[in-house]
Design a protein around this motif. Structure first.
Motif, PDB file in Angstrom:
ATOM      1  N   SER A  87      -4.055  -4.491   0.762  1.00  0.00           N
ATOM      2  CA  SER A  87      -3.463  -3.350   1.465  1.00  0.00           C
ATOM      3  C   SER A  87      -3.583  -2.070   0.639  1.00  0.00           C
ATOM      4  O   SER A  87      -3.904  -0.994   1.148  1.00  0.00           O
ATOM      5  CB  SER A  87      -1.992  -3.633   1.778  1.00  0.00           C
ATOM      6  N   GLY A  88      -3.342  -2.213  -0.676  1.00  0.00           N
ATOM      7  CA  GLY A  88      -3.491  -1.043  -1.536  1.00  0.00           C
ATOM      8  C   GLY A  88      -4.921  -0.547  -1.588  1.00  0.00           C
ATOM      9  O   GLY A  88      -5.173   0.660  -1.608  1.00  0.00           O
ATOM     10  N   ALA A  89      -5.869  -1.489  -1.585  1.00  0.00           N
ATOM     11  CA  ALA A  89      -7.274  -1.087  -1.579  1.00  0.00           C
ATOM     12  C   ALA A  89      -7.653  -0.386  -0.282  1.00  0.00           C
ATOM     13  O   ALA A  89      -8.410   0.590  -0.287  1.00  0.00           O
ATOM     14  CB  ALA A  89      -8.161  -2.324  -1.790  1.00  0.00           C
ATOM     15  N   ASN A  90      -7.106  -0.890   0.829  1.00  0.00           N
ATOM     16  CA  ASN A  90      -7.385  -0.241   2.117  1.00  0.00           C
ATOM     17  C   ASN A  90      -6.805   1.167   2.161  1.00  0.00           C
ATOM     18  O   ASN A  90      -7.446   2.102   2.660  1.00  0.00           O
ATOM     19  CB  ASN A  90      -6.811  -1.079   3.260  1.00  0.00           C
ATOM     20  N   GLU A  91      -5.595   1.322   1.643  1.00  0.00           N
ATOM     21  CA  GLU A  91      -4.991   2.658   1.617  1.00  0.00           C
ATOM     22  C   GLU A  91      -5.800   3.607   0.745  1.00  0.00           C
ATOM     23  O   GLU A  91      -5.993   4.775   1.078  1.00  0.00           O
ATOM     24  CB  GLU A  91      -3.555   2.564   1.111  1.00  0.00           C
ATOM     25  N   GLU A  92      -6.260   3.094  -0.406  1.00  0.00           N
ATOM     26  CA  GLU A  92      -7.069   3.930  -1.285  1.00  0.00           C
ATOM     27  C   GLU A  92      -8.387   4.319  -0.621  1.00  0.00           C
ATOM     28  O   GLU A  92      -8.857   5.466  -0.735  1.00  0.00           O
ATOM     29  CB  GLU A  92      -7.344   3.184  -2.588  1.00  0.00           C
ATOM     30  N   ALA A  93      -8.991   3.370   0.124  1.00  0.00           N
ATOM     31  CA  ALA A  93     -10.234   3.674   0.833  1.00  0.00           C
ATOM     32  C   ALA A  93     -10.009   4.709   1.926  1.00  0.00           C
ATOM     33  O   ALA A  93     -10.813   5.631   2.117  1.00  0.00           O
ATOM     34  CB  ALA A  93     -10.820   2.392   1.423  1.00  0.00           C
TER      35      ALA A  93
END
Length: 302
Positions: free
Chosen positions: A15-21
């Motif tokens: 989820s954090g990676a998706n938000e960063e993307a």
């Protein structure tokens, strides 16, 4: 238990990676939009901002350097009189355009599409003729031996020709004819979005047609009304051709005063000071109208 915690940790990391993307994508879109609008921003800067800055600079400098003499000179009764005439004429034209344009826009919004197109065509028809030609046409119509005075005398309504040109009245008539479409078009665009269901609902609740119109329809048309008032008033402040011809030198606006300062007296400092003052006053009026409009919308929301 350990497997469940690992899944939760993995899900949180994803989820954090998706938000960063998504954040990086948003930044990339902003940079792309800035790159696309950069040529337009540069053009606006060269065409608008730099001349305005030059205007401000000229209004504060003289042969001796920095000075306020140009603004002090504007306190002379002659300049104050022309400033008062400018705002009186702009206010009069705006009010007359409102009284004529609101019923016309309402009529066009209630007519079938074909007849509404015909009404709008008549409203836009003056745009097909040069401003100078329209002004001279009013000069021919309103002069002492023009068509208006001739017809009124033949009908026995008047005995002596009326003074309709080379004064405040003739200038206001000519400017109203030119500015009326700028009031009708935004009003018509807003009125077309107002559903007839609101008026039917008000009638079902016992409101009379007049009460429903003033309490329901007029507030809903306020965005177009505010836009029309601002456009007409601001454009009227900078009129030059129509007051110069129909005013006959007796109706002096600040645009004419600026032209006289540059061409007759070659005083660019005084002309720049007048331009700056007029610009500041116009921006102040726009700010005040935006505040009043925001307050009205906030009151309706409450």
């Amino acid at each position: 238990m350990t497997l469940a915690l690992d899944q939760i940790a993995t899900g949180g990391t994803a989820s954090g990676a998706n938000e960063e993307a998504l954040r990086r994508q948003a930044h990339g879109e902003r940079r792309s939009m800035l790159a696309l609008t950069l040529p337009a921003l540069l053009l606006v800067g060269f065409v608008v901002l730099i001349p305005i800055g030059w205007l401000f600079w000229l209004s504060f400098v003289d042969k001796s350097g920095f000075t306020l003499i140009h603004y002090q000179r504007l306190l002379h009764p002659t300049y104050l009189l022309t400033l008062r005439t400018t705002f009186e004429l702009a206010f009069t034209v705006t009010v007359v355009c409102l009284l004529l344009g609101y019923p016309l826009a309402y009529l066009a919004s209630q007519l079938p599409r074909r007849w509404a197109s015909l009404v709008l065509l008549c409203v836009l028809f003056p745009f097909w003729t040069s401003l100078l030609v329209r002004t001279y046409a009013w000069l021919v119509l309103l002069q002492r031996r023009g068509l208006v005075n001739t017809w009124l005398q033949k009908l026995g309504i008047i005995e002596e020709p009326l003074r309709l040109v080379h004064n405040f009245t003739g200038t206001a008539i000519g400017m109203t004819h030119i500015m009326l479409p700028f009031m009708v078009l935004p009003l018509y665009a807003t009125m077309k979005t107002i559903s007839d269901d609101y008026m039917r609902a008000a009638a079902n609740l016992g409101a009379s047609p007049i009460r429903a119109f003033w309490q329901i329809y007029v507030p809903l048309s306020f965005p177009g009304l505010a836009a029309g008032l601002i456009v007409v008033f601001v454009l009227s402040l900078g009129f030059y051709v129509t007051p110069a011809l129909l005013g006959g030198g007796r109706v002096m606006m600040w645009a004419m005063q600026i032209e006289r300062s540059t061409t007759v007296y070659a005083d660019w400092g005084a002309a720049s000071a007048m331009g700056v003052v007029l610009l500041v006053i116009t921006l102040g009026i726009l700010w005040l109208v935006s505040r009043l409009t925001g307050s009205a919308k906030l009151g309706e929301a409450r």
